[in-house]
Design an enzyme around this catalytic site. Sequence first.
Site, PDB file in Angstrom:
ATOM      1  CG  MET A  56      -1.815   1.190   1.337  1.00 30.13           C
ATOM      2  SD  MET A  56      -2.785   1.184   2.856  1.00 30.13           S
ATOM      3  CE  MET A  56      -1.809   2.244   3.879  1.00 30.13           C
ATOM      4  CE1 TYR A  57       1.791   1.351   4.934  1.00 28.19           C
ATOM      5  CE2 TYR A  57       4.052   0.682   5.355  1.00 28.19           C
ATOM      6  CZ  TYR A  57       2.734   0.777   5.761  1.00 28.19           C
ATOM      7  OH  TYR A  57       2.358   0.300   6.993  1.00 28.19           O
ATOM      8  N   GLY A  58       2.789   4.304  -0.669  1.00 30.59           N
ATOM      9  CA  GLY A  58       3.166   4.995  -1.902  1.00 30.59           C
ATOM     10  C   GLY A  58       2.791   4.209  -3.146  1.00 30.59           C
ATOM     11  CE  LYS A  82       2.393  -3.559   7.783  1.00 24.19           C
ATOM     12  NZ  LYS A  82       3.031  -2.457   7.043  1.00 24.19           N
TER      13      LYS A  82
END
Length: 281
Positions: A56-58, A82
């Site tokens: 998910m991050y960025g 994740k």
Amino acid sequence: MTSDIAGVSLPDGERVPALGQGTWEMGENPARRAAEIDALRCGIELGMTLIDTAEMYGDGATESLLGEALAGLRDQVFLVSKVYPHNASRRGAIAACERSLKRLKTDRLDLYLLHWPGSVSLAETVEAFEALRDAGKIRHWGVSNFDTGDMEELVAMPGGEACATNQILYNVARRGPEFDLLPWMAGRKMPAMAYSPVDHARLPKRSPLDDIADARGVSVFQVALAWVLLRPGVCAIPKAGSVEHVRDNHRALQLRLQADELAALDTYFKPPRSKRALEML
Ligand code: NAP
């Protein structure tokens, strides 16, 4: 791995450092990229080799930055990523993991987590995680943002007892998990991974944390981290975007909070006396 950082045991006995590094919001600003890579590499040198990220991050940019930061250092690190809940189907989780591996420029994750409970059947996610483990793409799997009832449901299903950890929001200002979730996990010898251990830099403006920091000549961040690091079976993954902040966080390991300081923190940040639903950031 040579370092002065104490370890926390996974259920199978493997040790991970009690102080690691988070990566949320890294890799999103090109102007910060070099500083973020330096920060991560400095943390690894200091032994903060447990590194957490997520697809998910960025939108993948954070994993790509981390892949770059880990060049030549991959084997020193316990790498965690994740999967989005909406990707966590039998086939979806495997495809998502392959994408993460590619961005991270590695052939395996040390730990793969379901980011939060979603609508895909948990049984399918467990099946996918087990298949990834059998294929050597991940070494352990676990969950994140699971409250006690979610954990009970998970371990009751086939394969569910292999869950290695639950990554949760836990810090001195968010003590809800102490009521039942942390004791439940401790009973299963399952460590907790405390995310936002300095509350995403939103700790109260004036509290006993400041009094302790002033008296000891340390930062409020160090006091908050030292508090988390005192908890048995808990590891912390602060995110720091500069070498200066990484070094500051590492120095929290030297800070031994005294009984009177802990009592002052308990008075202000009261431990839970009843169930509070697990909070999430
Ligand atoms: P955090 O680590 O509690 O706080 C990060 C913030 O604190 C950043 O703004 C950082 O600033 C600042 N900071 C850290 N150390 C500092 C220091 N020594 N001095 C001054 N400022 C300092 O919050 P987080 O990033 O939310 O949580 C940590 C990691 O947990 C994440 O990065 C992510 O990997 C994971 N996480 C997981 C979930 C989940 O749902 N599973 C949710 C949230 C977070 P700088 O960037 O300027 O250093």
